[in-house]
Write a protein that holds these residues in place. Structure first.
Motif, short mmCIF file in Angstrom:
data_model
loop_
_atom_site.label_atom_id
_atom_site.label_comp_id
_atom_site.label_asym_id
_atom_site.label_seq_id
_atom_site.Cartn_x
_atom_site.Cartn_y
_atom_site.Cartn_z
N ALA A 7 0.90 -1.22 -0.16
CA ALA A 7 0.02 -0.03 0.00
C ALA A 7 0.68 1.31 -0.06
O ALA A 7 0.66 2.26 -0.57
CB ALA A 7 -0.83 -0.07 1.16
N ALA A 108 -5.95 1.41 -3.62
CA ALA A 108 -6.76 0.31 -3.67
C ALA A 108 -7.01 -0.19 -5.11
O ALA A 108 -7.05 -1.46 -5.26
CB ALA A 108 -8.41 0.78 -3.28
N THR A 111 -4.79 -3.57 -6.12
CA THR A 111 -5.49 -4.87 -5.97
C THR A 111 -6.74 -5.05 -6.98
O THR A 111 -7.62 -5.33 -6.64
CB THR A 111 -5.91 -5.20 -4.57
N PHE A 145 -10.44 -2.04 -1.39
CA PHE A 145 -9.34 -2.95 -0.97
C PHE A 145 -9.83 -4.08 -0.15
O PHE A 145 -9.23 -5.33 -0.22
CB PHE A 145 -8.36 -2.06 -0.58
#
Length: 241
Positions: A7, A108, A111, A145
């Motif tokens: 992240a 986010a 992913t 996420f």
């Protein structure tokens, strides 16, 4: 640690990620997924050897009491321990993810369904929503996420259960009733997490729970190639072929 680094360093456009770093991210996600789903898979270690699947009468396994009311058997509606434990593990997943949820929507995007595809054994899309009382604090990106990671763990759990059912040697009427209870319990937990049960998982529940006299009609409703093999397996273990 993997998710925190992930992240922190991934930018807003995943197409600009250095290929070497992308491979590191890919591996970190794989490791994180393996760690998170390991406790769930461990609950299935003794699944094949549970006596409940071949039980034709008398005492039950670890799923509670089975009483007799005259000539009519009264089955326990409680899931076996393994299913209850899996449900507990699944309900803990949001808490496990929470410390690593990014606050920016752009993070986010890292992913994406494409990045998480390798974690899923079927090409699936969830139509469910992810909701959290603190969603406003984390923002839409954080919810996205978390939802994707919860879905990945839920999909892996359902796929593992489908595979375990397909590998059973026998499933008596009493065993079918208990297994249906277990699978429906897990399905309810998955739904409570905002994930739609997979087609294979839903089909497994329907095929396991259907009475022998309606099994053929129920199985005929599943025409997808990915489910056809499952129909044959369950018919075989239930001695309905």
């Amino acid at each position: 640690a993997c998710q925190r680094s992930f992240a922190t360093y991934v930018g807003s456009d995943t197409s600009d990620i250095d290929p070497d770093f992308h491979r590191i991210v890919h591996r970190s996600m794989n490791v994180s997924y393996s760690v998170m789903i390991k406790p769930i898979l461990e609950k299935l270690d003794g699944f094949q050897n549970l006596p409940d699947w071949s039980d034709s009468g008398g005492s039950s396994g670890d799923g509670g009491d089975i009483e007799e009311d005259g000539d009519i058997p009264v089955f326990s509606s409680a899931p076996l321990n393994y299913a209850a434990d899996i449900g507990e593990c699944l309900m803990l997943v949001p808490q496990q993810i929470e410390p690593f949820v990014p606050s920016e929507e752009q993070l986010a995007r890292a992913t994406s369904p494409r990045d998480l595809e390798f974690l899923q054994k079927e090409a699936l899309q969830t139509s469910a929503r992810f909701s959290d009382d603190r969603g406003d604090e984390q923002g839409a990106g954080g919810a996205l996420f978390a939802r994707r990671w919860i879905a990945a763990i839920a999909y892996g759990t359902m796929q593992a259960l489908v595979e375990q059912v397909g590998n059973l040697r026998v499933l008596t009427p009493r065993g079918s009733t208990q297994l249906a209870t277990d699978l429906e319990y897990v399905s309810n937990v998955v739904s409570a997490l905002g994930v739609a049960p997979t087609a294979a998982f839903s089909a497994t529940i329907a095929l396991v729970s259907s009475p022998p006299e309606t099994f053929r009609a129920v199985s005929a409703s599943f025409t997808a190639p990915s489910v056809a093999n499952l129909v044959s397996k369950i018919a075989l273990i239930r001695r309905l072929s």
